[in-house]
Design a protein around this motif. Sequence first.
Motif, short mmCIF file in Angstrom:
data_model
loop_
_atom_site.label_atom_id
_atom_site.label_comp_id
_atom_site.label_asym_id
_atom_site.label_seq_id
_atom_site.Cartn_x
_atom_site.Cartn_y
_atom_site.Cartn_z
N THR A 45 51.23 -35.41 -15.81
CA THR A 45 52.55 -35.14 -16.14
C THR A 45 53.18 -35.80 -17.41
N ARG A 59 45.25 -27.82 -21.07
CA ARG A 59 46.32 -26.60 -20.66
C ARG A 59 47.58 -27.00 -20.63
N ALA A 70 51.72 -26.07 -16.50
CA ALA A 70 52.19 -24.82 -15.64
C ALA A 70 50.81 -24.21 -15.27
N ALA A 71 49.69 -24.28 -15.81
CA ALA A 71 48.36 -23.81 -15.57
C ALA A 71 47.48 -24.99 -14.80
N ILE A 72 48.02 -26.07 -14.68
CA ILE A 72 47.10 -27.03 -13.77
C ILE A 72 47.89 -27.14 -12.28
N SER A 73 46.90 -26.90 -11.37
CA SER A 73 47.44 -27.10 -10.09
C SER A 73 47.21 -28.68 -9.49
N GLU A 77 43.69 -28.72 -8.54
CA GLU A 77 42.55 -28.94 -9.34
C GLU A 77 42.44 -30.71 -9.57
N ARG A 124 49.26 -24.13 -4.51
CA ARG A 124 50.71 -23.75 -4.84
C ARG A 124 51.48 -24.68 -5.86
N THR A 125 51.19 -25.77 -6.11
CA THR A 125 52.08 -26.65 -6.65
C THR A 125 51.43 -27.14 -8.01
N THR A 126 52.01 -26.69 -9.16
CA THR A 126 51.48 -26.96 -10.58
C THR A 126 52.17 -28.38 -11.07
N GLU A 132 53.75 -28.57 -13.67
CA GLU A 132 55.16 -28.33 -14.07
C GLU A 132 55.98 -28.48 -13.15
N ASP A 133 55.65 -28.06 -11.89
CA ASP A 133 56.64 -28.42 -10.68
C ASP A 133 56.89 -29.79 -10.63
#
Length: 143
Positions: free
Chosen positions: A15, A71, A74-77, A80, A129-131, A133-134
Amino acid sequence: MSANSRLTIAAHALTWIGLYQRRGNAVATSEQIATSVNTNPVVIRRLLGELRRAGLVESRRGAGAGWMLTRELAAISLLEVYEAIEPGPLFALHPSTPDPECVVGNGIRPAMTAAYERAEGALREELARTTLEDVLRDALRVK
């Protein structure tokens, strides 16, 4: 027994890199990231090495060396990230087989396996469900 903080540290590092890149910087050094996490840069480099193997970050060597995301946040959960650094089950059974003649020993493994599968399934769903970005959005809300 202490809790494992590797997922938290990995999410923090990724992040931070994402925000740093958003602010116009190409790469982040492990020293910069370690300052934010308040840990040794070696810890960050080892963790980022695992994340690189999973394809979540890239590293640049030489002049302008550092780390960058592969990436957008927002494209990484979180799932992952978790799978990149915690390969294997969340819970473990006995290291040796319990007494099969004991009424509890005979049934404990299937009972615990079912409970662990439900718990791990719920965890994986939430992490998926959580990226990042979240995570960044929520982290920036705290003052």
